[in-house]
Design a protein around this motif. Structure first.
Motif, PDB file in Angstrom:
ATOM      1  N   TRP A   1       0.822  -1.204   0.000  1.00 15.45           N
ATOM      2  CA  TRP A   1       0.000   0.000   0.000  1.00 15.45           C
ATOM      3  C   TRP A   1       0.858   1.256   0.000  1.00 15.45           C
ATOM      4  O   TRP A   1       0.460   2.270  -0.568  1.00 15.45           O
ATOM      5  CB  TRP A   1      -0.902   0.054   1.219  1.00 15.45           C
ATOM      6  CG  TRP A   1      -1.960  -0.988   1.320  1.00 15.45           C
ATOM      7  CD1 TRP A   1      -2.153  -2.069   0.504  1.00 15.45           C
ATOM      8  CD2 TRP A   1      -2.983  -1.052   2.317  1.00 15.45           C
ATOM      9  NE1 TRP A   1      -3.214  -2.799   0.937  1.00 15.45           N
ATOM     10  CE2 TRP A   1      -3.749  -2.197   2.045  1.00 15.45           C
ATOM     11  CE3 TRP A   1      -3.305  -0.263   3.406  1.00 15.45           C
ATOM     12  CZ2 TRP A   1      -4.837  -2.560   2.838  1.00 15.45           C
ATOM     13  CZ3 TRP A   1      -4.385  -0.621   4.190  1.00 15.45           C
ATOM     14  CH2 TRP A   1      -5.148  -1.771   3.900  1.00 15.45           C
ATOM     15  N   GLY A   2       1.969   1.213   0.714  1.00 14.12           N
ATOM     16  CA  GLY A   2       2.791   2.417   0.859  1.00 14.12           C
ATOM     17  C   GLY A   2       2.149   3.452   1.761  1.00 14.12           C
ATOM     18  O   GLY A   2       2.384   4.648   1.618  1.00 14.12           O
ATOM     19  N   GLY A   3       1.337   3.017   2.710  1.00 14.19           N
ATOM     20  CA  GLY A   3       0.658   3.916   3.637  1.00 14.19           C
ATOM     21  C   GLY A   3      -0.398   3.159   4.414  1.00 14.19           C
ATOM     22  O   GLY A   3      -0.616   1.959   4.185  1.00 14.19           O
ATOM     23  N   PRO A   4      -1.097   3.819   5.338  1.00  9.28           N
ATOM     24  CA  PRO A   4      -2.087   3.143   6.176  1.00  9.28           C
ATOM     25  C   PRO A   4      -3.471   2.991   5.529  1.00  9.28           C
ATOM     26  O   PRO A   4      -4.344   2.328   6.087  1.00  9.28           O
ATOM     27  CB  PRO A   4      -2.177   4.038   7.408  1.00  9.28           C
ATOM     28  CG  PRO A   4      -1.861   5.405   6.886  1.00  9.28           C
ATOM     29  CD  PRO A   4      -0.851   5.203   5.789  1.00  9.28           C
ATOM     30  N   TRP A   5      -3.697   3.621   4.383  1.00  7.34           N
ATOM     31  CA  TRP A   5      -5.013   3.613   3.732  1.00  7.34           C
ATOM     32  C   TRP A   5      -4.909   2.995   2.346  1.00  7.34           C
ATOM     33  O   TRP A   5      -3.889   3.123   1.671  1.00  7.34           O
ATOM     34  CB  TRP A   5      -5.558   5.036   3.584  1.00  7.34           C
ATOM     35  CG  TRP A   5      -5.676   5.776   4.875  1.00  7.34           C
ATOM     36  CD1 TRP A   5      -4.753   6.610   5.434  1.00  7.34           C
ATOM     37  CD2 TRP A   5      -6.779   5.740   5.775  1.00  7.34           C
ATOM     38  NE1 TRP A   5      -5.211   7.098   6.631  1.00  7.34           N
ATOM     39  CE2 TRP A   5      -6.454   6.579   6.872  1.00  7.34           C
ATOM     40  CE3 TRP A   5      -8.009   5.085   5.777  1.00  7.34           C
ATOM     41  CZ2 TRP A   5      -7.314   6.778   7.939  1.00  7.34           C
ATOM     42  CZ3 TRP A   5      -8.869   5.291   6.847  1.00  7.34           C
ATOM     43  CH2 TRP A   5      -8.522   6.120   7.909  1.00  7.34           C
ATOM     44  N   ARG A   6      -5.990   2.386   1.899  1.00  5.78           N
ATOM     45  CA  ARG A   6      -6.075   1.898   0.530  1.00  5.78           C
ATOM     46  C   ARG A   6      -7.529   1.994   0.098  1.00  5.78           C
ATOM     47  O   ARG A   6      -8.445   1.700   0.875  1.00  5.78           O
ATOM     48  CB  ARG A   6      -5.593   0.449   0.425  1.00  5.78           C
ATOM     49  CG  ARG A   6      -5.426  -0.064  -0.990  1.00  5.78           C
ATOM     50  CD  ARG A   6      -4.199   0.487  -1.652  1.00  5.78           C
ATOM     51  NE  ARG A   6      -4.013  -0.077  -3.004  1.00  5.78           N
ATOM     52  CZ  ARG A   6      -3.173   0.400  -3.884  1.00  5.78           C
ATOM     53  NH1 ARG A   6      -2.408   1.441  -3.592  1.00  5.78           N
ATOM     54  NH2 ARG A   6      -3.057  -0.145  -5.075  1.00  5.78           N
ATOM     55  N   ILE A   7      -7.736   2.426  -1.122  1.00  4.14           N
ATOM     56  CA  ILE A   7      -9.076   2.471  -1.708  1.00  4.14           C
ATOM     57  C   ILE A   7      -9.134   1.430  -2.812  1.00  4.14           C
ATOM     58  O   ILE A   7      -8.216   1.322  -3.634  1.00  4.14           O
ATOM     59  CB  ILE A   7      -9.394   3.873  -2.266  1.00  4.14           C
ATOM     60  CG1 ILE A   7      -9.580   4.862  -1.111  1.00  4.14           C
ATOM     61  CG2 ILE A   7     -10.638   3.834  -3.162  1.00  4.14           C
ATOM     62  CD1 ILE A   7      -9.697   6.305  -1.545  1.00  4.14           C
ATOM     63  N   VAL A   8     -10.193   0.652  -2.810  1.00  6.18           N
ATOM     64  CA  VAL A   8     -10.447  -0.327  -3.864  1.00  6.18           C
ATOM     65  C   VAL A   8     -11.811   0.021  -4.445  1.00  6.18           C
ATOM     66  O   VAL A   8     -12.778   0.207  -3.692  1.00  6.18           O
ATOM     67  CB  VAL A   8     -10.463  -1.766  -3.299  1.00  6.18           C
ATOM     68  CG1 VAL A   8     -10.769  -2.772  -4.402  1.00  6.18           C
ATOM     69  CG2 VAL A   8      -9.144  -2.090  -2.607  1.00  6.18           C
ATOM     70  N   CYS A   9     -11.885   0.146  -5.750  1.00  4.99           N
ATOM     71  CA  CYS A   9     -13.182   0.494  -6.340  1.00  4.99           C
ATOM     72  C   CYS A   9     -13.481  -0.352  -7.565  1.00  4.99           C
ATOM     73  O   CYS A   9     -12.599  -0.953  -8.172  1.00  4.99           O
ATOM     74  CB  CYS A   9     -13.258   1.980  -6.676  1.00  4.99           C
ATOM     75  SG  CYS A   9     -12.449   2.468  -8.188  1.00  4.99           S
ATOM     76  N   PHE A  10     -14.744  -0.345  -7.902  1.00  2.00           N
ATOM     77  CA  PHE A  10     -15.283  -1.116  -9.018  1.00  2.00           C
ATOM     78  C   PHE A  10     -16.388  -0.274  -9.639  1.00  2.00           C
ATOM     79  O   PHE A  10     -17.139   0.387  -8.926  1.00  2.00           O
ATOM     80  CB  PHE A  10     -15.834  -2.429  -8.456  1.00  2.00           C
ATOM     81  CG  PHE A  10     -16.827  -3.141  -9.322  1.00  2.00           C
ATOM     82  CD1 PHE A  10     -16.404  -3.968 -10.339  1.00  2.00           C
ATOM     83  CD2 PHE A  10     -18.191  -2.988  -9.114  1.00  2.00           C
ATOM     84  CE1 PHE A  10     -17.326  -4.635 -11.133  1.00  2.00           C
ATOM     85  CE2 PHE A  10     -19.113  -3.646  -9.899  1.00  2.00           C
ATOM     86  CZ  PHE A  10     -18.674  -4.481 -10.914  1.00  2.00           C
ATOM     87  N   ALA A  11     -16.461  -0.268 -10.955  1.00  2.00           N
ATOM     88  CA  ALA A  11     -17.562   0.414 -11.645  1.00  2.00           C
ATOM     89  C   ALA A  11     -17.850  -0.345 -12.931  1.00  2.00           C
ATOM     90  O   ALA A  11     -16.916  -0.801 -13.607  1.00  2.00           O
ATOM     91  CB  ALA A  11     -17.196   1.863 -11.963  1.00  2.00           C
ATOM     92  N   GLN A  12     -19.116  -0.492 -13.258  1.00  2.00           N
ATOM     93  CA  GLN A  12     -19.464  -1.164 -14.508  1.00  2.00           C
ATOM     94  C   GLN A  12     -20.732  -0.562 -15.087  1.00  2.00           C
ATOM     95  O   GLN A  12     -21.555   0.011 -14.369  1.00  2.00           O
ATOM     96  CB  GLN A  12     -19.639  -2.659 -14.311  1.00  2.00           C
ATOM     97  CG  GLN A  12     -20.910  -3.065 -13.596  1.00  2.00           C
ATOM     98  CD  GLN A  12     -21.126  -4.564 -13.585  1.00  2.00           C
ATOM     99  OE1 GLN A  12     -20.210  -5.342 -13.795  1.00  2.00           O
ATOM    100  NE2 GLN A  12     -22.352  -4.978 -13.331  1.00  2.00           N
ATOM    101  N   ALA A  13     -20.861  -0.703 -16.395  1.00  4.12           N
ATOM    102  CA  ALA A  13     -22.052  -0.197 -17.080  1.00  4.12           C
ATOM    103  C   ALA A  13     -22.235  -0.947 -18.391  1.00  4.12           C
ATOM    104  O   ALA A  13     -21.256  -1.361 -19.020  1.00  4.12           O
ATOM    105  CB  ALA A  13     -21.918   1.303 -17.354  1.00  4.12           C
ATOM    106  N   PRO A  14     -23.491  -1.130 -18.795  1.00  4.46           N
ATOM    107  CA  PRO A  14     -23.747  -1.729 -20.105  1.00  4.46           C
ATOM    108  C   PRO A  14     -23.454  -0.710 -21.204  1.00  4.46           C
ATOM    109  O   PRO A  14     -23.458   0.505 -20.955  1.00  4.46           O
ATOM    110  CB  PRO A  14     -25.238  -2.065 -20.044  1.00  4.46           C
ATOM    111  CG  PRO A  14     -25.804  -1.070 -19.081  1.00  4.46           C
ATOM    112  CD  PRO A  14     -24.724  -0.809 -18.079  1.00  4.46           C
TER     113      PRO A  14
END
Length: 196
Positions: free
Chosen positions: A79-92
């Motif tokens: 991570w290189g730090g204490p926080w991490r964001i994981v995201c997902f997005a999808q659309a037809p």
């Protein structure tokens, strides 16, 4: 508070959760908290978003996404730090758009542009953009051809977290055909197949 007067990990995370919960989203994007994945980090928060859902809690036919905030005071080296964001997005998509050779690059650039436009500080970004084309056969033949774009990404944020979740929300809307400033306007390509 710790004995040194610095906030403890739970209070840091609680503050981050309050900041995310206070974020305002455009009216045609419904955002709700969902169960965060277990065992990934000591502290986590997850939210889901759907573009103009027909039923609450059911993925929208126009576009959907997930945003997960992870916190580990031990700062994992990846991570290189204490926080991490994981995201997902999808659309037809319309099938002819799904065949565009640059579609995956455009989807990634929308995320980067959304982060940069909000001055969201981050590093160690990674992700994948996947486009899927489908064709129905037999009893599904009448549904016709379909296409879908899906972006999965993660990065290490620094500073305020609001710009990060705002950028993710913009990405979900962009993939679903709702660019910034299009609140209240019909979803582009609303006759799209909902098959992925």
């Amino acid at each position: 508070m710790t004995e040194h007067g610095r906030p403890s990990a739970p209070s840091l995370f609680d503050h981050a959760v309050e900041e995310i919960r206070a974020t305002e989203f455009r009216d045609d994007l419904v955002v709700r908290e969902i169960t965060a994945p277990a065992g990934v980090a000591p502290f986590s928060l997850a939210v889901a978003a759907d573009i103009r859902p027909e039923v609450d809690g059911v993925d929208s036919p126009y576009g959907t996404g997930r945003f997960i905030l992870l916190h580990d005071p031990d700062e994992p080296s990846a991570w290189g730090g204490p926080w991490r964001i994981v995201c997902f997005a999808q659309a037809p998509l319309e099938p002819e758009i799904g065949t565009d050779a640059l579609l995956a690059d455009v989807a990634w650039s929308w995320l980067v542009d959304a982060l940069d436009s909000r001055a969201a500080a981050y590093h160690s970004a990674s992700g994948t953009a996947t486009k899927t084309l489908s064709k129905g056969f037999g009893s599904l033949a009448e549904e016709g051809d379909g296409a879908q774009i899906e972006l999965r990404a993660s990065w290490t944020p620094s500073g305020s977290l609001s710009p990060h979740i705002e950028a993710w929300a913009e990405l979900v809307c962009m993939l679903g055909g709702l660019p910034p400033g299009s609140e209240g306007i019909a979803v582009l390509g609303s006759h799209r197949s909902t098959r992925g």
